[in-house]
Design an enzyme around this catalytic site. Structure first.
Site, PDB file in Angstrom:
ATOM      1  N   LYS A  41      53.272  54.451  15.370  1.00  0.00           N
ATOM      2  CA  LYS A  41      54.247  54.300  14.283  1.00  0.00           C
ATOM      3  C   LYS A  41      54.090  52.937  13.621  1.00  0.00           C
ATOM      4  CE  LYS A  41      58.222  57.096  15.685  1.00  0.00           C
ATOM      5  NZ  LYS A  41      59.619  56.985  16.133  1.00  0.00           N
ATOM      6  N   SER A 129      69.439  52.309  13.694  1.00  0.00           N
ATOM      7  CA  SER A 129      68.436  51.437  13.067  1.00  0.00           C
ATOM      8  C   SER A 129      67.914  52.075  11.793  1.00  0.00           C
ATOM      9  CB  SER A 129      67.275  51.188  14.034  1.00  0.00           C
ATOM     10  OG  SER A 129      67.719  50.464  15.147  1.00  0.00           O
TER      11      SER A 129
END
Ligand code: PNS
Length: 160
Positions: A41, A129
């Site tokens: 990621k 987040s």
């Protein structure tokens, strides 16, 4: 000595994460915040940045340390002697996902790694987040979501 690891992506750490860290640090003698370095990621903050932010946030907590890990949590836990993983639960929707991870980790560790859930304070139950990143990307107000010193760092990532 009761020790535990609180693993997560923390990209970026929120007030909800900080609340879980504080409460877990009251329960365990030795708490490690484990920041996942997931090379698959592209995070907003590098793993080094996330570790440094979390070190700053926990500098007044003597029994808390912050480290990064990559690969499987169970491997990191085994190598470092952790038998308890701490995770926060915001809502029932978290529970299904978290239960699956907890049971997978229990299986992968041969029963050696348990997961303990702390319920997120209702004040932070809406926080994530990814939500923080979306709000910040549009220049919205994140002052109720993250510790104050992170605000400018997050806006800067979006050129705000
Ligand atoms: O903050 P997050 O992204 O919800 O945290 C997820 C995390 C880091 C706890 C989880 O993805 C993890 O432990 N990843 C490491 C890889 C692993 O062990 N996978 C097997 C469990 S499904």
């Amino acid at each position: 000595m009761k020790k535990a690891i609180y693993p997560g992506s923390f990209d970026p750490p929120t007030l909800g994460h900080l609340d879980i860290i504080r409460r877990a640090a009251d329960i365990f003698d030795d708490l490690t915040v484990g920041v996942l370095d997931n090379r698959a990621k592209t995070p907003l903050f590098s793993v080094e940045e996330r570790v440094n932010i979390l070190k700053e946030l926990t500098k007044d907590m003597p029994n808390v340390k912050v480290e990064s890990f990559s690969g499987l949590l169970v491997d990191y836990a085994k190598a470092n002697g952790y038998h308890v993983s701490v995770r926060g639960l915001r809502a029932i929707t978290d529970f299904e996902y978290e239960l699956q991870i907890a049971q997978t980790n229990k299986m992968l560790s041969g029963g050696e790694l348990d997961t303990i859930f702390l319920t997120t304070d209702v004040e932070y139950s809406y926080l994530s987040s990814s939500g923080v990143k979306e709000i910040a990307s549009f220049g919205g107000d994140i002052s109720h979501c993250v510790p104050e010193f992170e605000i400018e760092m997050i806006y800067a990532k979006y050129g705000k």
